[in-house]
Design an enzyme around this catalytic site. Structure first.
Site, PDB file in Angstrom:
ATOM      1  N   HIS A 130       0.843  -1.199   0.000  1.00 16.56           N
ATOM      2  CA  HIS A 130       0.000   0.000   0.000  1.00 16.56           C
ATOM      3  C   HIS A 130       0.875   1.245   0.000  1.00 16.56           C
ATOM      4  CE1 HIS A 130      -3.348   2.664   0.693  1.00 16.56           C
ATOM      5  NE2 HIS A 130      -2.737   3.170   1.749  1.00 16.56           N
ATOM      6  N   SER A 131       0.554   2.198  -0.878  1.00 12.96           N
ATOM      7  CA  SER A 131       1.256   3.473  -0.967  1.00 12.96           C
ATOM      8  C   SER A 131       2.753   3.240  -1.240  1.00 12.96           C
ATOM      9  CB  SER A 131       1.013   4.284   0.319  1.00 12.96           C
ATOM     10  OG  SER A 131       1.350   5.626   0.147  1.00 12.96           O
ATOM     11  N   MET A 132       3.644   3.662  -0.360  1.00 13.42           N
ATOM     12  CA  MET A 132       5.067   3.376  -0.571  1.00 13.42           C
ATOM     13  C   MET A 132       5.303   1.881  -0.727  1.00 13.42           C
ATOM     14  SD  MET A 132       8.416   4.237   1.832  1.00 13.42           S
ATOM     15  CE  MET A 132       8.232   2.807   2.906  1.00 13.42           C
TER      16      MET A 132
ATOM     17  N   SER B  85      -1.715  -0.972  -4.032  1.00 10.33           N
ATOM     18  CA  SER B  85      -2.812  -0.207  -3.452  1.00 10.33           C
ATOM     19  C   SER B  85      -2.398   1.229  -3.145  1.00 10.33           C
ATOM     20  CB  SER B  85      -3.262  -0.902  -2.150  1.00 10.33           C
ATOM     21  OG  SER B  85      -4.097  -0.081  -1.377  1.00 10.33           O
TER      22      SER B  85
END
Length: 248
Positions: free
Chosen positions: A95-97, A119
């Site tokens: 997720h994200s990074m 994500s």
């Protein structure tokens, strides 16, 4: 039952061990995040999927270690830690990074993951000029509050928050200085997950993941912002399990 605890080391957390599982899901947290964020996912999938959650240095029980503020270095280190788990059916969720890291780790593994779930992150080659890591402490704290995803107890505790800031700043530096050329591809199929009101990802930026794999790409949009996955945890676990041929 085979004991794989010697494989875990500092980097891997297994909250619900399922060593006989045919599928191992490597989960990578967001900037400023820690492995414990994914404890609920581990529990939900534990009947058929073993979740290997990555714990970055500089937080929780690894707080005394130097933060790694470079995506390439992080991906190199995590890839090395995953070598003992290679040779099986490996998938990745970030997720994200963590989505960027999942992509870069996939590039480094000799055997590509059977599936890549990304994500809350735009495609690797879609760059924005973001400079949160250059803000003062109050600026970073404001960013954390605006994005959500940080426990209210942490945001309310000045001492705990100050202790967390070096890791948060390092993570933002890592992801904001990351660059990827548009022709870089992996072979794993990708499921792209995004919130419909995420300020960090536009629909076009999410769809651009199609240019980074030779495999199939599916885009799933949920109602919510950057941390939409908190409100849709059950649906996401069901989606992951179905894609990997398991039951949550």
């Amino acid at each position: 039952m085979v004991d794989h605890s010697d494989r875990d080391g500092l980097w891997i957390r297994r909250y619900h061990s399922a060593p006989e599982s045919a599928t191992k899901l490597v989960v990578l947290p967001h900037a400023g995040g820690s492995a414990s964020f994914y404890h609920p996912m581990s529990r939900a999938l534990s009947s058929e999927i073993e979740v290997l959650t990555i714990q970055y240095p500089g937080r929780q029980e690894r707080r005394g270690e130097r933060c790694l503020d470079n995506i390439g270095e992080l991906a190199d280190r995590i890839s090395e830690e995953l070598i003992p788990w290679s040779g099986g059916r490996l998938a990745m969720f970030g997720h994200s990074m963590g989505a960027v890291l999942a992509f870069e780790i996939t590039r480094r593994l000799k055997e590509p993951p059977v599936h890549l779930f990304v994500s809350g992150r735009r495609a690797p080659s879609r760059h924005r000029d973001e400079r949160v890591h250059l803000l003062d402490d109050q600026g970073i704290i404001a960013e954390m509050k605006s994005m959500g995803g940080t426990a209210a107890a942490v945001l309310a505790d000045e001492e705990v928050l100050r202790m967390a800031l070096p890791a948060v700043r390092g993570d933002y530096r890592a992801v904001e200085t990351y660059r990827c050329e548009p022709d870089v591809k992996v072979s794993s199929p990708i499921t792209v997950l995004t919130g419909d009101s995420d300020p960090k990802v536009t629909p076009d930026e999410a769809a651009a993941w199609r240019g980074h794999t030779t495999g199939d790409v599916e885009l799933k949009v949920f109602r919510g912002g950057h941390f939409y996955l908190v409100d849709h945890a059950q649906a996401i676990c069901e989606l992951v399990a179905a894609e990997l041929g398991a039951r949550p």
